[in-house]
Motif scaffolding. Structure first.
Motif, PDB file in Angstrom:
ATOM      1  N   SER A  58      -2.934  11.470  -5.347  1.00 12.56           N
ATOM      2  CA  SER A  58      -2.985  10.488  -4.044  1.00 12.56           C
ATOM      3  C   SER A  58      -3.792   9.725  -4.274  1.00 12.56           C
ATOM      4  O   SER A  58      -4.755   9.129  -5.565  1.00 12.56           O
ATOM      5  CB  SER A  58      -3.464  11.779  -3.237  1.00 12.56           C
ATOM      6  N   LEU A  59      -3.203   8.509  -3.409  1.00 11.46           N
ATOM      7  CA  LEU A  59      -3.767   6.947  -3.343  1.00 11.46           C
ATOM      8  C   LEU A  59      -5.380   7.644  -3.169  1.00 11.46           C
ATOM      9  O   LEU A  59      -6.466   7.058  -3.412  1.00 11.46           O
ATOM     10  CB  LEU A  59      -3.561   6.100  -2.210  1.00 11.46           C
ATOM     11  N   LYS A  60      -5.574   8.328  -2.757  1.00  6.69           N
ATOM     12  CA  LYS A  60      -7.674   8.388  -1.856  1.00  6.69           C
ATOM     13  C   LYS A  60      -7.980   8.590  -2.340  1.00  6.69           C
ATOM     14  O   LYS A  60      -9.219   8.384  -3.081  1.00  6.69           O
ATOM     15  CB  LYS A  60      -7.331   9.210  -0.715  1.00  6.69           C
ATOM     16  N   SER A  61      -7.639   9.819  -4.141  1.00  6.66           N
ATOM     17  CA  SER A  61      -8.180  10.722  -5.180  1.00  6.66           C
ATOM     18  C   SER A  61      -8.116  10.111  -6.348  1.00  6.66           C
ATOM     19  O   SER A  61      -8.413  10.354  -7.195  1.00  6.66           O
ATOM     20  CB  SER A  61      -7.592  11.515  -5.342  1.00  6.66           C
ATOM     21  N   SER A  62      -7.253   8.199  -6.186  1.00  5.03           N
ATOM     22  CA  SER A  62      -6.983   7.597  -7.823  1.00  5.03           C
ATOM     23  C   SER A  62      -8.236   6.162  -7.784  1.00  5.03           C
ATOM     24  O   SER A  62      -8.863   5.828  -6.687  1.00  5.03           O
ATOM     25  CB  SER A  62      -5.931   7.449  -7.651  1.00  5.03           C
ATOM     26  N   TYR A 118      -8.836   3.679   3.698  1.00  5.01           N
ATOM     27  CA  TYR A 118      -8.623   5.356   3.382  1.00  5.01           C
ATOM     28  C   TYR A 118      -9.492   5.437   2.392  1.00  5.01           C
ATOM     29  O   TYR A 118      -9.032   6.794   2.065  1.00  5.01           O
ATOM     30  CB  TYR A 118      -7.288   4.858   2.493  1.00  5.01           C
ATOM     31  N   GLY A 119     -10.533   5.423   2.098  1.00  5.92           N
ATOM     32  CA  GLY A 119     -11.513   5.403   1.495  1.00  5.92           C
ATOM     33  C   GLY A 119     -11.047   5.557  -0.224  1.00  5.92           C
ATOM     34  O   GLY A 119     -12.110   6.014  -1.161  1.00  5.92           O
ATOM     35  N   VAL A 138       0.845  -1.045   0.139  1.00 10.23           N
ATOM     36  CA  VAL A 138      -0.005  -0.467  -0.075  1.00 10.23           C
ATOM     37  C   VAL A 138       0.760   0.778  -0.045  1.00 10.23           C
ATOM     38  O   VAL A 138       0.519   2.259  -0.484  1.00 10.23           O
ATOM     39  CB  VAL A 138      -1.271  -0.097   0.975  1.00 10.23           C
ATOM     40  N   ARG A 139       2.174   1.270   1.209  1.00 16.18           N
ATOM     41  CA  ARG A 139       2.868   2.487   0.867  1.00 16.18           C
ATOM     42  C   ARG A 139       3.127   2.282  -0.432  1.00 16.18           C
ATOM     43  O   ARG A 139       3.700   3.551  -1.154  1.00 16.18           O
ATOM     44  CB  ARG A 139       4.620   2.222   1.628  1.00 16.18           C
ATOM     45  N   VAL A 165      -4.037 -10.098  -0.390  1.00 20.16           N
ATOM     46  CA  VAL A 165      -4.698  -9.332  -0.992  1.00 20.16           C
ATOM     47  C   VAL A 165      -5.433  -8.696  -0.074  1.00 20.16           C
ATOM     48  O   VAL A 165      -5.832  -7.311  -0.495  1.00 20.16           O
ATOM     49  CB  VAL A 165      -5.404  -9.573  -2.299  1.00 20.16           C
ATOM     50  N   LEU A 166      -6.112  -9.497   0.910  1.00 15.03           N
ATOM     51  CA  LEU A 166      -7.593  -9.232   1.653  1.00 15.03           C
ATOM     52  C   LEU A 166      -7.092  -8.597   2.559  1.00 15.03           C
ATOM     53  O   LEU A 166      -7.552  -7.081   3.076  1.00 15.03           O
ATOM     54  CB  LEU A 166      -8.061 -10.061   2.286  1.00 15.03           C
ATOM     55  N   PRO A 167      -5.632  -7.640   3.168  1.00 14.38           N
ATOM     56  CA  PRO A 167      -5.481  -7.068   3.906  1.00 14.38           C
ATOM     57  C   PRO A 167      -5.170  -5.699   3.191  1.00 14.38           C
ATOM     58  O   PRO A 167      -5.137  -4.674   4.188  1.00 14.38           O
ATOM     59  CB  PRO A 167      -3.642  -7.546   4.488  1.00 14.38           C
ATOM     60  N   ILE A 168      -4.615  -5.794   1.849  1.00  9.20           N
ATOM     61  CA  ILE A 168      -4.366  -5.113   1.057  1.00  9.20           C
ATOM     62  C   ILE A 168      -5.850  -3.802   0.754  1.00  9.20           C
ATOM     63  O   ILE A 168      -5.909  -2.768   0.848  1.00  9.20           O
ATOM     64  CB  ILE A 168      -3.560  -4.972  -0.098  1.00  9.20           C
ATOM     65  N   LEU A 169      -6.669  -4.997   0.348  1.00  9.42           N
ATOM     66  CA  LEU A 169      -7.749  -4.149   0.434  1.00  9.42           C
ATOM     67  C   LEU A 169      -8.527  -3.333   1.669  1.00  9.42           C
ATOM     68  O   LEU A 169      -9.275  -2.303   1.152  1.00  9.42           O
ATOM     69  CB  LEU A 169      -8.573  -5.278  -0.243  1.00  9.42           C
ATOM     70  N   LYS A 170      -8.303  -4.407   2.691  1.00 11.26           N
ATOM     71  CA  LYS A 170      -8.467  -3.512   4.193  1.00 11.26           C
ATOM     72  C   LYS A 170      -8.335  -2.453   3.726  1.00 11.26           C
ATOM     73  O   LYS A 170      -8.778  -1.506   4.355  1.00 11.26           O
ATOM     74  CB  LYS A 170      -8.214  -4.682   4.791  1.00 11.26           C
ATOM     75  N   LYS A 171      -6.869  -2.361   3.667  1.00  7.88           N
ATOM     76  CA  LYS A 171      -5.848  -0.230   3.569  1.00  7.88           C
ATOM     77  C   LYS A 171      -6.927   0.142   2.844  1.00  7.88           C
ATOM     78  O   LYS A 171      -7.300   1.532   3.348  1.00  7.88           O
ATOM     79  CB  LYS A 171      -4.418  -0.441   3.415  1.00  7.88           C
ATOM     80  N   LEU A 172      -7.041   0.192   1.945  1.00  7.69           N
ATOM     81  CA  LEU A 172      -7.315   0.910   0.481  1.00  7.69           C
ATOM     82  C   LEU A 172      -8.911   0.811   1.221  1.00  7.69           C
ATOM     83  O   LEU A 172      -9.069   2.019   0.958  1.00  7.69           O
ATOM     84  CB  LEU A 172      -8.128  -0.154  -0.766  1.00  7.69           C
ATOM     85  N   VAL A 173      -9.997   0.479   1.556  1.00 14.89           N
ATOM     86  CA  VAL A 173     -11.140   0.453   1.559  1.00 14.89           C
ATOM     87  C   VAL A 173     -11.162   1.489   3.615  1.00 14.89           C
ATOM     88  O   VAL A 173     -11.491   2.507   3.580  1.00 14.89           O
ATOM     89  CB  VAL A 173     -11.800  -0.795   3.037  1.00 14.89           C
TER      90      VAL A 173
END
Length: 442
Positions: free
Chosen positions: A332-336, A367-368, A319-320, A357-365
């Protein structure tokens, strides 16, 4: 009181039934391990009864409907229609079996300690229903001592004595989902019984079913520990590869090229590869069984725990990196819009248990972030107690994404289209082996 002569007579009778395929075999747990094992035993000629608490699985098996990738659907349907394989949620039918394998999950709790509730409940169900002369084999991956310290006392609550009235052994499962070379049938088996007779009886059953070698060891604890060693070995070496990937990225070096170069050495090196984290039921989980058990002996497994921490941190690292890659183009990540390619924990399978992939998606969720996920093998998946559907991959989906992240290198992804139409690709699996302007590595 049963004498040695009585026990030998009982074991000889069971061995004869196993060798002549007149024994009835039970399999408790009809998941990724249990169903393929039940199918192989039925194909070998045994009458097989599968047990599972999930009625949905029982119904599917009895209808000949396959739900496990490593099982050939036609095999399952044929065995069910011929009456060689059936399933039930009624554990009283255990009294009808001569041998039974326990293949239930052994997950970790939130404190990374073994959750043995499935194994315990299975052992209790067997204890309430099995008869003299039965062979019981635990196959679920677990910590050294489980068979002797947990299973045996539960079974002996029936009044039957292990090694005299029934036979008990441990034989770890070695299923590698999606492996085209090695499967349940031809993968070598390790067997360790409470007594030499227990080992002999259990080994007889596996030799009558499998093509792979059956290796006998002196105790269940040895068999339990060797399975932990197998997966801890992989866990530690993958952690090394992941740490090298992080360092190589900082130094501007291609870690995949480094590994390929090192692999040319014909001795002293075995290639392991980095990725977005570890998945599956075994490698990310098994080493923690050992660290938990080691505390009983006042020993701290420093190397194993450090490797686990490195691998557990990889999804956050991914995610980083997504943030860093998007920042290169002023986003920015949030606006992409982020497109995730792959939910399964390894290529060309439909299994997403413990997928990184699940914890990756959890972070994306959290962060909006606006995201879509694509996986040709998985139609929907569960994340944070919510069911998500995967998206269809087409040219428009690729073009709309500000960042395409390859998290599983499925063979049937259209890589030529991805390379052509993606703005930026973050390839965590080296699926695209070309150095292209729009491709970033792990």
């Amino acid at each position: 009181m049963r004498t040695e002569v009585d026990t030998k007579k009982m074991s000889d009778e069971l061995i004869q039934k196993l060798e002549t395929k007149t024994a009835t075999i039970g399999v408790v747990g009809l998941g990724y391990v249990g169903l393929p094992l039940a199918v192989e035993k039925a194909k070998a000629g045994y009458q097989v009864i599968g047990f599972d608490v999930q009625e949905e699985k029982v119904v599917k098996v009895n209808n000949g409907e396959n739900y496990i990738g490593d099982v050939i659907p036609a095999d399952l349907e044929t065995l069910v229609n011929s009456g060689k394989l059936s399933a039930t949620a009624d554990y009283s039918f255990i009294k009808e079996v001569d041998a039974i394998a326990i293949c239930v999950p052994t997950p970790l709790d939130i404190y990374k300690q073994p959750n043995m509730s499935y194994v315990e409940s299975s052992a209790k169900a067997i204890a309430e229903n099995f008869t003299k002369g039965t062979l019981v084999v635990l196959e679920s991956t677990t910590y050294p001592g489980t068979t002797e310290e947990l299973i045996r006392p539960i079974l002996e609550e029936s009044g039957l004595v292990c090694g005299e009235d029934f036979f008990l052994a441990y034989s770890p499962e070695r299923v590698d989902p999606g492996n085209k070379t090695f499967n349940t049938k031809n993968t070598p088996k390790v067997v360790g019984g409470i007594t030499p007779t227990c080992t002999k009886v259990a080994a007889t059953m596996y030799r009558s079913v499998l093509d792979g070698d059956v290796h006998e060891v002196s105790s269940p604890a040895v068999a339990e520990m060797e399975k932990i060693l197998e997966n801890t070995f992989r866990n530690i070496n993958i952690a090394l590869a992941n740490e090298m990937a992080i360092l190589c990225n900082k130094m501007g070096i291609d870690v995949w090229e480094v590994i390929d170069a090192a692999a040319t050495k014909p001795y002293g090196f075995m290639p392991f590869y980095p990725g977005p984290g570890l998945g599956g039921h075994c490698i990310p989980i098994d080493p923690w069984y050992l660290t938990w058990k080691a505390r009983e002996y006042n020993y701290h497994t420093k190397l194993i725990e450090s490797a686990g921490e490195i691998n557990d941190e990889m999804p956050e690292y991914v995610v980083r990196r997504c943030t860093e890659i998007l920042n290169e183009s002023g986003k920015s990540l949030k606006s992409s819009n982020v497109l995730i390619l792959g939910i399964a924990y390894k290529k060309d399978i439909d299994d997403y248990r413990e997928s990184p992939v699940l914890p990756i998606l959890k972070k994306l969720v959290d962060y909006g972030v606006k995201w879509k996920a694509v996986d040709p093998y998985i139609a929907e998946f569960k994340l944070n107690n919510t069911i998500y559907s995967t998206s269809k991959l087409d040219i428009n989906t690729i073009k709309e994404a500000d960042l395409v992240v390859i998290t599983t290198e499925h063979s049937n992804f259209p890589y030529d289209e991805i390379k052509k139409y993606a703005k930026v690709i973050y390839d965590t699996k080296n699926a695209i082996k070309e150095k292209l302007p729009n491709v970033r590595g792990l």
